[in-house]
Design a protein around this motif. Sequence first.
Motif, PDB file in Angstrom:
ATOM      1  N   ALA A 128      11.558 -18.817   9.031  1.00 47.82           N
ATOM      2  CA  ALA A 128      11.169 -17.826   8.023  1.00 47.82           C
ATOM      3  C   ALA A 128       9.691 -17.457   8.207  1.00 47.82           C
ATOM      4  O   ALA A 128       8.881 -18.315   8.582  1.00 47.82           O
ATOM      5  N   PRO A 129       9.325 -16.195   7.944  1.00 48.73           N
ATOM      6  CA  PRO A 129       7.936 -15.741   8.164  1.00 48.73           C
ATOM      7  C   PRO A 129       6.998 -16.169   7.043  1.00 48.73           C
ATOM      8  O   PRO A 129       6.403 -15.340   6.346  1.00 48.73           O
ATOM      9  N   ILE A 130       6.898 -17.479   6.846  1.00 46.17           N
ATOM     10  CA  ILE A 130       5.963 -18.044   5.865  1.00 46.17           C
ATOM     11  C   ILE A 130       4.684 -18.397   6.626  1.00 46.17           C
ATOM     12  O   ILE A 130       4.716 -19.214   7.547  1.00 46.17           O
ATOM     13  N   VAL A 131       3.577 -17.769   6.249  1.00 48.44           N
ATOM     14  CA  VAL A 131       2.394 -17.766   7.106  1.00 48.44           C
ATOM     15  C   VAL A 131       1.162 -18.322   6.408  1.00 48.44           C
ATOM     16  O   VAL A 131       1.160 -18.606   5.207  1.00 48.44           O
ATOM     17  N   ALA A 139      -6.995 -12.120   9.582  1.00 50.06           N
ATOM     18  CA  ALA A 139      -5.900 -12.298   8.624  1.00 50.06           C
ATOM     19  C   ALA A 139      -6.428 -12.859   7.308  1.00 50.06           C
ATOM     20  O   ALA A 139      -5.979 -12.461   6.226  1.00 50.06           O
ATOM     21  N   ALA A 140      -7.391 -13.793   7.386  1.00 47.50           N
ATOM     22  CA  ALA A 140      -7.993 -14.340   6.173  1.00 47.50           C
ATOM     23  C   ALA A 140      -8.776 -13.258   5.435  1.00 47.50           C
ATOM     24  O   ALA A 140      -8.721 -13.158   4.202  1.00 47.50           O
ATOM     25  N   THR A 141      -9.493 -12.426   6.175  1.00 47.99           N
ATOM     26  CA  THR A 141     -10.241 -11.316   5.578  1.00 47.99           C
ATOM     27  C   THR A 141      -9.303 -10.362   4.845  1.00 47.99           C
ATOM     28  O   THR A 141      -9.640  -9.824   3.782  1.00 47.99           O
ATOM     29  N   ALA A 142      -8.098 -10.168   5.411  1.00 50.32           N
ATOM     30  CA  ALA A 142      -7.125  -9.258   4.800  1.00 50.32           C
ATOM     31  C   ALA A 142      -6.525  -9.828   3.520  1.00 50.32           C
ATOM     32  O   ALA A 142      -5.918  -9.087   2.739  1.00 50.32           O
ATOM     33  N   LEU A 194      -3.937  -5.400   7.297  1.00 50.61           N
ATOM     34  CA  LEU A 194      -4.553  -6.130   8.414  1.00 50.61           C
ATOM     35  C   LEU A 194      -5.516  -5.181   9.130  1.00 50.61           C
ATOM     36  O   LEU A 194      -5.094  -4.134   9.635  1.00 50.61           O
ATOM     37  N   PRO A 195      -6.798  -5.527   9.219  1.00 47.53           N
ATOM     38  CA  PRO A 195      -7.791  -4.616   9.815  1.00 47.53           C
ATOM     39  C   PRO A 195      -7.782  -4.661  11.349  1.00 47.53           C
ATOM     40  O   PRO A 195      -8.752  -5.094  11.984  1.00 47.53           O
ATOM     41  N   GLY A 213      -5.544 -14.374  13.918  1.00 48.21           N
ATOM     42  CA  GLY A 213      -5.463 -15.622  13.161  1.00 48.21           C
ATOM     43  C   GLY A 213      -4.275 -15.734  12.238  1.00 48.21           C
ATOM     44  O   GLY A 213      -4.260 -16.578  11.329  1.00 48.21           O
ATOM     45  N   LEU A 214      -3.244 -14.912  12.442  1.00 48.76           N
ATOM     46  CA  LEU A 214      -2.018 -15.012  11.637  1.00 48.76           C
ATOM     47  C   LEU A 214      -1.142 -16.100  12.243  1.00 48.76           C
ATOM     48  O   LEU A 214      -0.758 -16.021  13.411  1.00 48.76           O
TER      49      LEU A 214
END
Length: 448
Positions: A128-131, A139-142, A194-195, A213-214
């Motif tokens: 499952a796409p649990i991230v 990714a953290a910035t987003a 996501l930038p 970083g995802l």
Amino acid sequence: MNAFFGSVFWLLVTLGVLVTFHEFGHYWVARRCGVKVLRFSVGFGRAIWSRKGRDGCEYQVAAIPLGGYVKMLDAREGDVDPALRDQEFTGKPIWQRIAIVAAGPGFNLLFTVIALWLMFMLGKPDIAPIVTAAPHSLAATAGIRAGDRIEQIDGEDIATWSDAIDTVANATLGRQPLPLTVVDPQGQTRHLILPLQQLAAGQDVGSYIETLGLQLASPPPVAATVVPGQPAARAGLQPGDLIQKVNGQAVVDFQDFSHHVAQQAALDPTLQLQVLRRQQVLQLTVTARKESMEGSPVRWMIGIGSQPAVMATLRYGPFKAFEAALATTWHNTRQSFNLIGKMLSGQASTRNLSGVVGIAQVANSSAQMGLAWFLNFLAMVSLSLAIINLLPIPILDGGHLLYYLIELVKGSPVSERIMLAGQYVGLVLLFTLMGLAFYNDIHRILSS
């Protein structure tokens, strides 16, 4: 079977299946159009097995398994017996010649749909796409947080981690802001961006994903299993205990717990754990020890196991599976042409090209993951072969189709001189692409 021999074996299986299917397309349509086929070869070079069929065609397996060919009766290659002139390739109407040449890529496309159809009916086990997001990453910035489940990417529903990472990977090549819809563990829906525009130009997909970083979220720091006789069991740890701290340092997830154990045990194997058991906080003393499990590197362990990953298996009935196969084929075709366009325009790096070494490695790893994953891999390679062969490069099927389109426009065939020059150009382009892809494969291996 070790990784090297496994990669070689599954590469040969992949090429054998896909090349045979591709060449059978040429062969089958040629026979339907009344063209005499002289040889059907899987591989190039000297034959290691051959047999003459009742139809006069020589069927063979050759020593170099990197392709294949169908040799037809062709006046450009020598004199043709007048009795066989009606079975000669160049004497056929142009629409039949186009059909014969297009049949190879067409059969690869057909194989893609069939393989995906079988895959969806079998069901491809996935996660499952649990991230989560690496610290200080894009990714953290987003706003990605540990435990977020990706529901949609750019408006498309996402069911598995493979879907998520493939969609994000393709989007990184465009380096444009990418909308995401996620649901946190409390059930709250959030819309994020996501930038990707902040990614540096000219990198390969692997570098982009690392920078982004995802990542898959690690399980919570719960002792799902406690191995009898190991340090954790002797210290009184029980299945279901939630580990809150290691030597006073807070624990976020199981990966964080493993990191703290390794870091602290290297200073002193005796560890102080704070655990939560049925609303009661307990302090336990555990003495870690170094071990190697199933040939893995030696590391500090206390003898507990994490919760298994949440699985997400896509499995459909025959009709739904066929619909999904068509949709996936169309989606991947668009993505492939998008990548080619971006590489030609300079938006995407040619480092994203992969050659026979990369294909062999993925063939081996997908085969180890089960039949459904290997069918998915075969489908993707088959689709790539179809698209590459349709590129208007002389020597490929697409180059021949280009000649026939010119013939349709001008009303006469392209001269042999132009065709010969085109063959040389095509060879140069083809070997350049192969060399670049091989270089990328070797560079990735040496850099890993």
